[in-house]
Write an enzyme that holds these catalytic residues in place. Sequence first.
Site, PDB file in Angstrom:
ATOM      1  N   ASP A   1     -53.782 -10.682 -75.834  1.00 51.02           N
ATOM      2  CA  ASP A   1     -52.714 -11.826 -76.188  1.00 51.02           C
ATOM      3  C   ASP A   1     -53.003 -12.929 -75.194  1.00 51.02           C
ATOM      4  OD1 ASP A   1     -50.576 -13.658 -76.094  1.00 51.02           O
ATOM      5  OD2 ASP A   1     -48.964 -11.914 -76.608  1.00 51.02           O
TER       6      ASP A   1
ATOM      7  N   ARG B   1     -47.986 -16.572-100.687  1.00 42.59           N
ATOM      8  CA  ARG B   1     -47.786 -15.455 -99.673  1.00 42.59           C
ATOM      9  C   ARG B   1     -49.394 -15.082 -99.453  1.00 42.59           C
ATOM     10  NH1 ARG B   1     -45.625 -11.036-102.477  1.00 42.59           N
ATOM     11  NH2 ARG B   1     -47.209  -9.693-102.005  1.00 42.59           N
TER      12      ARG B   1
ATOM     13  N   LYS C   1     -46.073 -21.660 -78.777  1.00 44.95           N
ATOM     14  CA  LYS C   1     -46.294 -21.957 -77.447  1.00 44.95           C
ATOM     15  C   LYS C   1     -47.252 -23.196 -77.457  1.00 44.95           C
ATOM     16  CE  LYS C   1     -43.536 -18.623 -76.971  1.00 44.95           C
ATOM     17  NZ  LYS C   1     -43.829 -17.215 -76.569  1.00 44.95           N
TER      18      LYS C   1
ATOM     19  N   TYR D   1     -45.853  -9.017 -72.889  1.00 46.49           N
ATOM     20  CA  TYR D   1     -44.454  -9.452 -73.447  1.00 46.49           C
ATOM     21  C   TYR D   1     -43.496  -8.710 -73.929  1.00 46.49           C
ATOM     22  CZ  TYR D   1     -41.837 -12.565 -76.773  1.00 46.49           C
ATOM     23  OH  TYR D   1     -40.960 -13.288 -77.209  1.00 46.49           O
TER      24      TYR D   1
END
Length: 386
Positions: free
Chosen positions: A179, A54, A204, A107
């Site tokens: 972004d 983690r 993406k 977004y």
Amino acid sequence: MQPATRLIHSGEGDLGHPAPLTTPIYETTTFLFESAAEVLAFNEGRSPKYLYSRYGNPTIVSAEQKVAALDGAEAALLFASGMAATSTILMALTGAGDEVICSAAIYGGTLHLLADLLPRFGLKPRFVSLDELAKPEAMFTDRTKVVWFESPINPTLRCVDVRKVANACRARGVVSVLDNTFASPINQQPLALGVDLAMQSATKYLNGHSDVTAGAVSGSKTLIERIDKARRLLGTITDPAPAYALARGMKTLTVRMERHNRNAQAVAEFLEQDRRVSQVYYPGLPAHPDHAIARAQMCGFGGMVCLDLGGSFDRVSRLFDHVHLFKRAVSLGGVESLISLPVLTSQWGHTDAQLAEAGITRGMARLSVGLEDPQDLIADLDQALG
Ligand SMILES: *Cc1c(COP(=O)(O)O)cnc(C)c1O
């Protein structure tokens, strides 16, 4: 040792000798230490070892180093999704009473996180228009901590003058975050344009094969260390297996983006000269309102194209129903060409006034142009328009 013990311990923990060419998937949650002194050295930052996945893992760090190299950054972090990156960045850099300025054209997940969830923890979002982003000096208040924006913007592919916004933020000591999902780091380098943090949905273009959900952020060591502390506490890191797949996909990003750029330009030029299509939005077309800005700050125009069939939902839904090669699916940036209708996805439920404000109509279709032969893609659109 008994079979149960041997079964668990043999074949593990001896990774020194095979010397693999590619970084393997370190499918482990935790790492071995030889002594208390080794743990102490790790705690005091004097050891290159790993503690717990983690916090970090060699497969994940290997993929992060690729992202940092690609963005020209001192450091980068990977997350379980683009939204995991977004939420972790915002929680790391802001607190109750702080203001985040965000482009209103953003977004949908980012919009709802800022508008609905984070205000419950005292964050003050303020959404600004493209006109306000064009005169960034006037946006700030004394409480502004972060400016969050996108370029090109979904689905109209409008572009923001990135350097102008970044410079205004730097002058005010405000952290700027771009972004960069739609452009990809091959076509646009946010950090070189002066932005503090380059964020992207690695789901993406970065991965590019429509089979991994992940997010990434790049920037200075100082900022990335602050975000890393929050990532440990929020647990928003990715796992070793998706990090491996992402690193594998990234190795072909340059050649994929060249082909996405070329195919999208060809599709956009076909649509632009077709009388059945009333409007085409692609930053690589001289007629696009932000072509000049795009040329100045991008070295390729990307794989996203938007078209309008006279504002008619009836016509565009028939186009949507009749394509064969373009697959009806949300998301973008994969090898397969996709089609989606903004009013059924990102702009679902928006009023006519909200759509007009964003420059979106009910007759728009968004194309994520993939890596197929452009002649086949054009033939598919031609027959579906018919
Ligand atoms: C998809 C997307 C996101 C969110 O990324 P996920 O990986 O789906 O969480 C953020 N920004 C943009 C521009 C996107 O297209």
